[in-house]
Design a protein around this motif. Structure first.
Motif, mmCIF file in Angstrom:
data_model
loop_
_atom_site.group_PDB
_atom_site.id
_atom_site.type_symbol
_atom_site.label_atom_id
_atom_site.label_comp_id
_atom_site.label_asym_id
_atom_site.label_seq_id
_atom_site.Cartn_x
_atom_site.Cartn_y
_atom_site.Cartn_z
ATOM 1 N N PRO A 190 0.910 -1.177 0.148
ATOM 2 C CA PRO A 190 -0.024 0.126 0.023
ATOM 3 C C PRO A 190 0.709 1.322 0.058
ATOM 4 C CG PRO A 190 0.026 -1.158 2.110
ATOM 5 C CD PRO A 190 0.729 -1.981 1.231
ATOM 6 N N LYS A 191 0.309 2.384 -0.669
ATOM 7 C CA LYS A 191 0.998 3.599 -0.427
ATOM 8 C C LYS A 191 1.574 4.154 0.834
ATOM 9 C CE LYS A 191 -1.024 5.497 -4.795
ATOM 10 N NZ LYS A 191 -1.875 6.579 -5.389
ATOM 11 N N THR A 192 0.479 3.843 1.760
ATOM 12 C CA THR A 192 0.988 4.268 3.256
ATOM 13 C C THR A 192 1.083 2.957 3.886
ATOM 14 O OG1 THR A 192 -0.447 6.532 2.877
ATOM 15 C CG2 THR A 192 -0.149 5.681 5.302
ATOM 16 N N LEU A 193 1.928 2.973 4.701
ATOM 17 C CA LEU A 193 2.566 1.746 5.430
ATOM 18 C C LEU A 193 1.963 1.921 7.088
ATOM 19 C CD1 LEU A 193 6.017 0.489 4.260
ATOM 20 C CD2 LEU A 193 3.885 -0.122 3.576
ATOM 21 N N GLY A 194 1.256 1.073 7.629
ATOM 22 C CA GLY A 194 0.856 1.018 9.002
ATOM 23 C C GLY A 194 2.144 0.664 9.852
ATOM 24 N N GLU A 200 3.112 -3.160 8.765
ATOM 25 C CA GLU A 200 3.730 -3.062 7.637
ATOM 26 C C GLU A 200 5.263 -2.340 7.452
ATOM 27 O OE1 GLU A 200 -0.406 -2.875 6.508
ATOM 28 O OE2 GLU A 200 0.672 -1.974 7.981
ATOM 29 N N GLU A 201 5.421 -1.632 8.374
ATOM 30 C CA GLU A 201 6.778 -1.059 8.453
ATOM 31 C C GLU A 201 7.807 -2.068 9.198
ATOM 32 O OE1 GLU A 201 8.363 1.593 7.815
ATOM 33 O OE2 GLU A 201 6.677 3.108 7.265
#
Length: 221
Positions: free
Chosen positions: A171-175, A178-179
Motif C-alpha cells: 500500500p502507499k501508506t504503511l502502518g 507493514e513497517e
C-alpha cells in the motif's frame, strides 16, 4: 531457466509478480499456468499476464468453479492430469524457450491434480535436471510472518531454497505492522525481499506496467 512463482495464499499478487518477471526476462520467455480455476468468473490469470506483457503463455487445465483445482475437478467428476504430466510438458517447453515461468494456484501445497500432487512436487521434480528458482509472493501486513515462514519451511523440506520474497501489493501508506514486517520477513525466514510491487500494479496500462517493472524488481537476481 525455470522460475516457479508461489504464494503464501490466494490473492497475494502471484499473477502480477509473474507478469513482472516475464517482462524482466523478456523475449524467449513463456508463462505457464498448470491449473486455472474459476473460468468465467474473473479474467483468467494467464490472460492478465498476456495482456500486461504480450509474452507467450500456456494453460494446461481449465476448471469452472473458483476452488482449489482438485476440489473443482472432483466436484464436476473431472480427471485432471497428474503432476508428472505437467512436469514433462514444462521440461519440453524449457527445451525451446530461454525462460519458463510457472505460476501456481493458491499456496504452495494446494493440490493441482487428483492424486494430491502439489506445486512443491512439481518444483522438486523439475529441480532434478533443471536450474529452478522459486519466488514466494507474500503480503506485507499483519499475519504475513507465520504464513511466509510456513511456506519457506515447506520449500526447504523439499531441498528448494527460495530465491527471494516478493511483496505482492504494497500500500502507499504503511502502518506499524507493514513497517516492521519489512525487516521481520527476512529476519524470520532467512530469505531476502527482492521485489515490492505497489498495490494496484495489475490495473496499470500495459505500457506503463512494462516501464515500471525494473523499479519494482530492483533487487531481483
Amino acid at each position: 531457466m525455470i522460475i516457479i512463482v508461489t504464494g503464501t495464499d490466494t490473492g497475494v499478487g502471484k499473477t502480477v509478480t509473474t507478469a513482472a518477471l516475464a517482462v524482466r526476462y523478456g523475449p524467449g520467455t513463456i508463462v505457464v499456468k498448470p491449473a486455472q480455476t474459476g473460468i468465467g468468473t474473473d479474467e483468467p490469470d494467464i490472460s492478465v499476464v498476456e495482456r500486461l506483457t504480450g509474452c507467450e503463455v500456456a494453460e494446461f487445465t481449465r476448471l469452472e468453479d473458483p476452488l482449489a483445482p482438485d476440489t473443482a475437478a472432483r466436484r464436476r467428476g473431472i480427471a485432471i492430469p497428474p503432476i508428472s504430466e505437467h512436469t514433462a510438458r514444462i521440461r519440453e517447453l524449457a527445451r525451446t524457450h530461454d525462460t519458463v515461468i510457472v505460476e501456481g494456484a493458491g499456496g504452495l501445497l494446494v493440490r493441482l491434480d487428483n492424486d494430491g500432487g502439489t506445486l512443491s512436487d512439481l518444483a522438486a521434480g523439475l529441480a532434478r535436471d533443471h536450474l529452478v528458482q522459486v519466488y514466494v509472493v507474500t503480503r506485507v501486513g499483519l499475519g504475513t510472518l507465520n504464513h511466509t515462514e510456513l511456506t519457506v519451511n515447506a520449500l526447504r523440506s523439499r531441498n528448494l531454497e527460495p530465491a527471494g520474497l516478493v511483496l505482492g501489493a504494497v500500500p502507499k501508506t504503511l502502518g506499524l505492522a507493514e513497517e516492521c514486517n519489512l525487516a521481520e520477513l527476512p529476519r524470520v525466514t532467512g530469505v531476502p525481499i527482492v521485489a515490492a510491487l505497489p498495490d494496484g500494479a495489475g490495473g496499470l496500462d500495459p505500457e506503463r506496467f512494462r516501464t515500471e517493472v525494473d523499479s519494482w524488481l530492483s533487487d531481483c537476481p
